[in-house]
Motif scaffolding. Structure first.
Motif, short mmCIF file in Angstrom:
data_model
loop_
_atom_site.label_atom_id
_atom_site.label_comp_id
_atom_site.label_asym_id
_atom_site.label_seq_id
_atom_site.Cartn_x
_atom_site.Cartn_y
_atom_site.Cartn_z
N THR A 112 0.81 -1.22 0.00
CA THR A 112 0.00 0.00 0.00
C THR A 112 0.85 1.27 0.00
O THR A 112 0.31 2.38 -0.10
CB THR A 112 -0.96 0.03 1.20
OG1 THR A 112 -0.20 0.01 2.41
CG2 THR A 112 -1.90 -1.16 1.16
N ASN A 115 1.39 4.21 -4.11
CA ASN A 115 0.26 5.10 -4.35
C ASN A 115 0.78 6.40 -4.93
O ASN A 115 1.92 6.80 -4.64
CB ASN A 115 -0.46 5.45 -3.04
CG ASN A 115 -1.49 4.42 -2.63
OD1 ASN A 115 -2.36 4.06 -3.41
ND2 ASN A 115 -1.36 3.92 -1.42
N GLN A 161 -9.28 3.11 -9.35
CA GLN A 161 -10.00 4.24 -8.75
C GLN A 161 -10.33 3.95 -7.28
O GLN A 161 -10.30 4.85 -6.43
CB GLN A 161 -11.28 4.48 -9.56
CG GLN A 161 -11.94 5.82 -9.34
CD GLN A 161 -13.11 6.02 -10.29
OE1 GLN A 161 -13.74 5.06 -10.74
NE2 GLN A 161 -13.41 7.26 -10.64
N LYS A 162 -10.62 2.68 -6.98
CA LYS A 162 -10.97 2.30 -5.61
C LYS A 162 -9.73 2.01 -4.76
O LYS A 162 -9.66 2.37 -3.59
CB LYS A 162 -11.88 1.06 -5.63
CG LYS A 162 -13.27 1.31 -6.22
CD LYS A 162 -14.13 0.06 -6.16
CE LYS A 162 -13.64 -1.02 -7.11
NZ LYS A 162 -14.54 -2.20 -7.14
N LEU A 164 -6.33 2.75 -5.26
CA LEU A 164 -5.24 3.71 -5.17
C LEU A 164 -5.74 5.02 -4.59
O LEU A 164 -6.76 5.54 -5.03
CB LEU A 164 -4.63 3.95 -6.55
CG LEU A 164 -4.03 2.73 -7.27
CD1 LEU A 164 -3.67 3.09 -8.71
CD2 LEU A 164 -2.80 2.22 -6.53
N SER A 165 -5.05 5.53 -3.62
CA SER A 165 -5.42 6.84 -3.08
C SER A 165 -4.81 7.93 -3.96
O SER A 165 -3.83 7.72 -4.68
CB SER A 165 -4.92 6.98 -1.64
OG SER A 165 -3.52 6.87 -1.59
N ASN A 166 -5.40 9.11 -3.90
CA ASN A 166 -4.92 10.27 -4.67
C ASN A 166 -5.00 10.04 -6.18
O ASN A 166 -4.19 10.58 -6.94
CB ASN A 166 -3.48 10.62 -4.28
CG ASN A 166 -3.34 12.08 -3.90
OD1 ASN A 166 -4.31 12.82 -3.90
ND2 ASN A 166 -2.12 12.50 -3.62
N LYS A 168 -7.80 9.77 -9.47
CA LYS A 168 -9.18 9.96 -9.94
C LYS A 168 -9.27 9.65 -11.43
O LYS A 168 -8.30 9.85 -12.17
CB LYS A 168 -9.65 11.40 -9.69
CG LYS A 168 -9.82 11.74 -8.21
CD LYS A 168 -10.35 13.16 -8.04
CE LYS A 168 -10.58 13.50 -6.57
NZ LYS A 168 -11.09 14.89 -6.41
N ASP A 650 -12.03 -5.90 -5.89
CA ASP A 650 -11.64 -5.09 -4.74
C ASP A 650 -10.29 -5.59 -4.23
O ASP A 650 -9.78 -6.61 -4.65
CB ASP A 650 -12.70 -5.17 -3.64
CG ASP A 650 -14.03 -4.58 -4.08
OD1 ASP A 650 -14.02 -3.45 -4.60
OD2 ASP A 650 -15.06 -5.26 -3.90
N ALA A 652 -6.27 -4.48 -2.14
CA ALA A 652 -5.05 -3.69 -2.37
C ALA A 652 -4.23 -4.25 -3.52
O ALA A 652 -3.55 -3.50 -4.22
CB ALA A 652 -4.21 -3.66 -1.09
#
Length: 917
Positions: A112, A115, A161-162, A164-166, A168, A650, A652
């Motif tokens: 994780t 990212n 999109q779900k 990975l943070s940051n 869009k 879904d 990581a």
């Protein structure tokens, strides 16, 4: 963060305080007034990221004391504020991030941690193709086909999109990435929380498409990079670059009646190509700026890759604020942009001092004339009055091979082209090839325009030229004219705002009357997604071996790019695209010849239907509103029912589907350990291809349609995929098995190891067998033979296609030796662990007598530290030629990346090591 020069300060806007790195404070020690706008942006970036390691006080001082005349020799580390992706280049980026998560787990690190550390935004705009055209349901049908073809890719992006943070995603059917960036994503000034403190700083970006530079028109510094460099930026790695030279282009006057922003940018492109600005920044200044709308500036910035510059930037001024207001940005954001720009000396007005530049060119906008560019390079500008003459000059060599025998086709060629085709003012005669389509009979010949496409971010973002196209269509329709029946017409706007103002003015229906129906929101024709020609037209082209044409409002017209069956491609403004659809041929002089006859039998000339500048500006003032922007971008990341109905996994870690021919875990990290390797000399390498000048990434990277008898086509068939479901190479960029088979497979590439053969073939040595390049590479792989590629000048120009480097690596190529490289592609090769080497000045494969049949040893690399290396070419008779080459690892950081095997391996080891520590 360090602050050696004590530049930290506070700016208060709307009652909120922002910390910032003050250029005014630094200006107390250095004379910064003479610095170009773009250099001030770089300077602020260094001040804010000073850490004593990647950025030191030495680099800050080097930029603050920048010498305009000095050749670039000082390395700096640049960290963009955000990253912008489109789906063709973005899918492999996300694939690599998913693969890095797997590799991180294998190395004992935390997956994780992989990212984006700064905002990363992906716009799905490259997947729609023009399968259906010329009808009211074209948009819906093309969108349905797009979603059906790309379920696997879109499912994968929804996972990203779900997971990975940051990160869009702007879903399909929204717009073109660069127009969405200009109209919505661009901030001009960023603000974010850093260690509990609100900071303000310039909006800067890397984009995985070379036309990222479009946003330069808004005063945002950014440029196109390879996907791997973008990934490194997303993962917090600064990009090493040499402090550039900055060329200034001084604009004066205003555009004359009848000239468009397209004519202007083609003029600028030709000027700057002649000047030579590769690897340099270009900055626009002068009194002409006050007469140049923001959309016109964006048009000029967009084509920076075509004139060869890293960027083509305009400063922030009142027009920038006007555009931000028009495009629906908040009052708070606009006030922050103005206050920050003025506080930092980044604001431009009539009283601004003229900066120092490495060179200055001047252009009076009043001298711009209607123009096109072609038939195969964007810098080859042709005055509109000379297009017919240009066509006659280029068509001869294209048709020379077929001038044998007799018959209509040969008589047509001997009579000098398509003088009768599509031009009702001339007697048609029995020439060309007879075609029957949709109940109509007509003849097509050399110069017939078979594609007329209003497409690409370059022009569809500009209301002036889009409304001009609509007005030309309206006036033509009123006289009873429409596109010729052999012309494939298409309208692909860069955002829904365009269709809103076309509908508001009633011009969308007028475009439809002439044949231009909405086909999708995406790049379409400009990137080769032009879709198939009507079967009967395609057959006619093949039967006559015709040299037919495309006219498009795009920025790229390289050989084989727009359509495999189209040999001549001309860039033009949207209204001229409409005009050539009406004419149906290049063999007309639009300044003097009739486009057709009206119902009364009277000739209709272009001058009769061309709108005045006042007509266009009046329409813009009344029809283009901020409400249109606000409405269309209110829920831009949400997507429609089709997008939200796509199932996606879904977790990581991505659940790879071994059966997928779209998404596959790439082999870059197989067997990777934490141990750093060394750069070894290369021995007994064979040449995979010997190429000439101007080999573009379109020649190298897989693009366009996949032929069933190609290595990629045979692979897909072996996996149970039928040819009708092949889709394009671009859509399969997430699968290395497909992409490596399409590398160097362009139908127009010419390998000089073969005699008169076009396409992706080579000669295997020592067997002498002619094979597809992929098949030969695999044969070399079986014997453990390393490979090299040899080429001429401007190797790797074109779109920033990461697969041009990835495919090169996976074919087994260890080094590429050229006379000169395009900036992005050289960087991409380094990022993938392929060694770029450059002949000494005045030397080339030809001057050295290289045939490609030699065995090559490359020695003296000194673990990547060498500035020069020795190449020994051993011929089949045992004779040897030895020559020196420049090692194009230009910075310490690049040498470090190369020793790790590439940027991604470097980042992985850094993050895994940090976790282990």
């Amino acid at each position: 963060m360090k602050d050696t020069f004590a530049t930290r300060d506070t700016l208060e806007v709307n009652g909120r305080k922002y910390a910032y790195a003050s250029l005014a404070k630094l200006g107390e020690r250095f004379d910064l007034k003479r610095l170009p706008y773009s250099m001030k942006i770089l300077l602020e970036n260094l001040l804010r990221h000073e850490d004593g390691v990647d950025v030191t006080s030495r680099e800050i001082e080097a930029v603050a004391t920048w010498d305009a005349a000095r050749e670039p020799d000082t390395e700096i580390a640049f960290m963009p504020a955000r990253v912008l992706l489109q789906d063709f280049t973005g899918v492999p980026c996300v694939v690599d991030l998913a693969a890095m998560r797997d590799a991180m787990k294998a190395l004992g690190g935390d997956p994780t941690l992989i990212n984006p550390l700064s905002p990363a935004e992906l716009v799905i705009d490259h997947s729609v193709q023009v399968d259906v055209f010329g009808s009211e349901d074209a948009l819906e049908k093309n969108v349905a086909i797009e979603f059906d073809r790309n379920q696997a890719r879109y499912s994968f992006l929804r996972w990203g999109q779900k997971a990975l943070s940051n990160f869009k995603v702007v879903p399909p059917r929204t717009g073109i990435v660069h127009q969405v960036n200009l109209e919505y994503l661009a901030r001009v000034v960023m603000h974010t929380e850093i260690d509990g403190q609100a900071w303000a700083y310039p909006d800067t970006l890397f984009g995985t498409d070379s036309h990222t530079t479009m946003v330069n028109g808004l005063g945002v510094l950014g440029w196109g990079v390879g996907g791997i460099e973008a990934e490194a930026a997303m993962l917090g790695q600064p990009s090493s670059m040499l402090i550039p030279q900055v060329v200034g282009l001084k604009l004066s006057g205003r555009l004359p009646e009848g000239a468009t922003a397209t004519d202007l940018v083609l003029t600028v492109t030709q000027m700057l190509r002649k000047q030579g600005v590769v690897g340099k920044f270009v900055e626009f200044f002068g009194p002409g700026l006050q007469h140049l709308a923001l959309a016109d500036r964006a048009t000029i910035g967009n084509m920076a890759p075509e004139y060869g510059a890293t960027c083509g930037i305009f400063p922030v001024d009142q027009e920038s604020l006007n555009y931000l207001r028009l495009s629906g940005r908040s009052d708070e954001q606009i006030q922050l942009v103005e206050a920050y720009a003025k506080a930092q000396g980044l604001w431009h007005d009539a009283n601004s001092p003229e900066p120092a530049f490495s060179a200055v060119l001047e252009l009076d906008l009043a001298d711009v004339k209607p123009s096109m560019a072609g038939p195969k390079r964007p810098q080859d500008r042709v005055l509109l009055t000379d297009v017919q003459k240009n066509f006659h000059e280029v068509v001869g060599p294209l048709t020379a091979n077929r001038r044998k025998g007799n018959g209509d086709v040969d008589r047509f060629a001997n009579e000098g082209g398509a003088s009768a085709i599509g031009n009702p003012s001339n007697a048609i005669g029995e020439t060309g090839v007879l075609v029957e389509h949709n109940g109509q009979s007509f003849r097509i010949g050399d110069g017939s325009v078979v594609i007329a496409a209003i497409t690409s971010c370059t022009n569809t973002s500009n209301p002036a030229v889009m409304l001009a196209a609509g007005l030309v269509a309206k006036k033509a329709a009123a006289r009873g004219l429409k596109a010729k029946p052999w012309v494939k017409t298409s309208l692909a706007p860069g955002s829904k705002v365009v269709t809103d103002y076309l509908e508001q003015t009633g011009l969308l229906s007028e475009l439809e009357k002439t044949g231009f129906y909405l086909v999708g929101y995406g790049c379409t024709t400009c990137i080769g997604n032009s879709g198939p020609l009507p079967v009967e037209v395609s057959k006619g082209i093949a039967d006559g071996d015709l040299a037919v044409a495309a006219v498009l409002s795009g920025n790229r017209n390289f050989e084989g790019r727009v359509h495999a069956e189209v040999k001549m491609n001309y860039l033009a403004s949207p209204p001229l695209v409409v005009a050539y659809a009406l004419a149906g041929s290049l063999d007309v002089n639009l300044s003097t010849d009739s486009l057709g006859k009206d119902a009364q039998g009277k000739d209709v000339f272009l001058k009769d239907i061309w709108p005045s500048n006042k007509e266009i500006s009046d329409l813009m003032a009344s029809a283009v509103t901020s409400e249109m922007f606000k409405k269309n971008y209110a829920d831009v990341f949400k997507g429609d029912e089709r997008w939200n109905a796509i199932a996606s996994p879904d977790g990581a870690l991505y659940a790879w589907d071994e059966a997928s021919t779209y998404i596959k875990n790439p082999p870059y990290f197989e067997g990777m350990t934490m141990e750093l390797g060394t750069v070894e000399d290369i021995h007994a390498a064979r040449c995979l291809g010997l190429f000439g000048d101007s080999i573009t990434t379109d020649h190298i990277s897989p693009a366009g349609s996949i032929k069933k008898d190609s290595p990629a086509g045979r692979f897909l068939i072996s996996r149970g995929v039928q040819p009708i479901d092949f889709n394009s190479y671009g859509s399969r960029r997430g699968n290395d098995d497909v992409m490596v088979r399409g590398t160097f497979a362009n139908i127009r590439i010419k390998n000089q190891m073969l005699d008169g053969v076009e396409g992706g073939f080579t000669r295997h040595i020592p067997s002498g067998e002619q094979l597809a390049i992929y098949d030969a590479a695999m044969k070399y792989k079986e014997t453990g033979t390393p490979l090299v590629v040899i080429a001429g000048k401007e190797y790797g120009t074109g779109s920033s296609r990461d697969w041009a480097a990835k495919g090169t690596l996976l074919l087994g190529v260890k080094a590429v030796i050229t006379e000169s490289f395009e900036r992005i592609h050289r960087s991409n090769l380094v990022g993938m662990g392929v060694l770029p080497l450059q002949f000494k000045a005045g030397e080339s494969a030809k001057s050295l007598g290289l045939t490609g049949r030699e065995s090559f040893d490359i020695t003296g690399l000194d673990n990547g530290n060498a500035k020069e290396a020795t190449v020994t070419a051993t011929a089949e008779d045992g004779s040897k030629k030895q020559f020196s080459v420049h090692v194009m690892l230009l910075t310490p950081k690049e040498r470090e990346f190369f020793r790790h095997g590439g940027i991604l391996q470097y980042v992985l080891r850094q993050l895994a090591g940090r976790k282990a520590a």
